[in-house]
Design an enzyme around this catalytic site. Sequence first.
Site, PDB file in Angstrom:
ATOM      1  CG  HIS A   1     -95.126  86.490 -45.935  1.00  0.00           C
ATOM      2  ND1 HIS A   1     -94.534  87.290 -44.987  1.00  0.00           N
ATOM      3  CD2 HIS A   1     -95.790  85.539 -45.254  1.00  0.00           C
ATOM      4  CE1 HIS A   1     -94.820  86.837 -43.782  1.00  0.00           C
ATOM      5  NE2 HIS A   1     -95.591  85.770 -43.909  1.00  0.00           N
TER       6      HIS A   1
ATOM      7  CG  HIS B   1     -95.297  77.737 -45.273  1.00  0.00           C
ATOM      8  ND1 HIS B   1     -94.234  78.379 -44.701  1.00  0.00           N
ATOM      9  CD2 HIS B   1     -96.390  78.486 -45.003  1.00  0.00           C
ATOM     10  CE1 HIS B   1     -94.664  79.473 -44.098  1.00  0.00           C
ATOM     11  NE2 HIS B   1     -95.968  79.566 -44.267  1.00  0.00           N
TER      12      HIS B   1
HETATM   13  O1  G3P Z   1    -101.135  79.825 -43.547  1.00  0.00           O
HETATM   14  C1  G3P Z   1    -100.159  79.390 -42.659  1.00  0.00           C
HETATM   15  C2  G3P Z   1     -98.973  80.316 -42.582  1.00  0.00           C
HETATM   16  O2  G3P Z   1     -98.568  80.657 -43.869  1.00  0.00           O
HETATM   17  C3  G3P Z   1     -99.249  81.564 -41.801  1.00  0.00           C
HETATM   18  O3  G3P Z   1     -98.115  82.324 -41.580  1.00  0.00           O
HETATM   19  O4  G3P Z   1     -96.664  84.249 -42.002  1.00  0.00           O
HETATM   20  O5  G3P Z   1     -96.200  82.116 -43.147  1.00  0.00           O
HETATM   21  O6  G3P Z   1     -98.157  83.480 -43.814  1.00  0.00           O
HETATM   22  P1  G3P Z   1     -97.253  83.070 -42.697  1.00  0.00           P
HETATM   23 MG    MG Z   2     -99.069  82.172 -45.302  1.00  0.00          MG
END
Ligand code: G3P
Ligand code: MG
Length: 248
Positions: free
Chosen positions: A56, A14
């Site tokens: 992000h 992630h």
């Molecule tokens: O793509 C999965 C996840 O990354 C979505 O949430 O806020 O971490 O981008 P976020």
């Molecule tokens: Mg994400």
Amino acid sequence: MRTPSWPGPRRIAHRGGGKLAPENTLAGIREGIARGYRAVEFDVMLTADEVPVLMHDPNFGRTIAGRGSVAATRWEDLATRDAGVWFSSRYAGERVPRYEDVVRFCQANGVWMNVEIKPAPGFEVVTGRIVGEMTGRLFADQSGRAGWPLFSSFSIEALASARAAAPHVPRGLLFDVIPETGVEAARALDCISVHANHRKLREEDIARLHDAGLAVMTYTVNEQRRAEQLADWGVDAICTDRIDRLRP
Ligand code: G3P
Ligand code: MG
């Protein structure tokens, strides 16, 4: 009915390197590679001069010091900002990477990408279009779908725009909780998958999505037991911050 098929590895780091390195940086992706990960999720946003970068938050203050926003900052300025020191002094000097450079790095290192299109509010259509066009160019010499990244977004507008620009790049629709209309919305965009928060994901949701021919990715799964339960339920892929705890 189509059989759902997931186009990449089943465990995905992630935001690059999860919680072990600054998010959305090349240092993070390197950390994942060092731990055996060959699949990465990251977020892509546009600068003021429409350069797609890994980011992000639309506003500074967390990973980038100071005040201001990505959408109001030109690339030449953003490129000078530190994107690593907020995480640890060990990463001082780490920069915000351009999407283009990250794609080339991942291609060179055999890393599969889930490209989350993360438009700053009000920039949904242009972000989808530019990421779509650039991806089409960067993958022009790929034959077949195996090497293609997977686009995803919480924004239907951004995903629709990416689809218009690069119809051949597969898409997944992102949700926190999958709404009643989730299958319909994913089908309307000709998605291959639905991505959902694992905290609210139920076994029957996975069955329903599979019945509709959609693969299921879930985030952000950081406990081995939960990962095993989700695998038993038939989930196709998980995205994790704990690339140290969960084996790739
Ligand atoms: O793509 C999965 C996840 O990354 C979505 O949430 O806020 O971490 O981008 P976020
Ligand atoms: Mg994400």
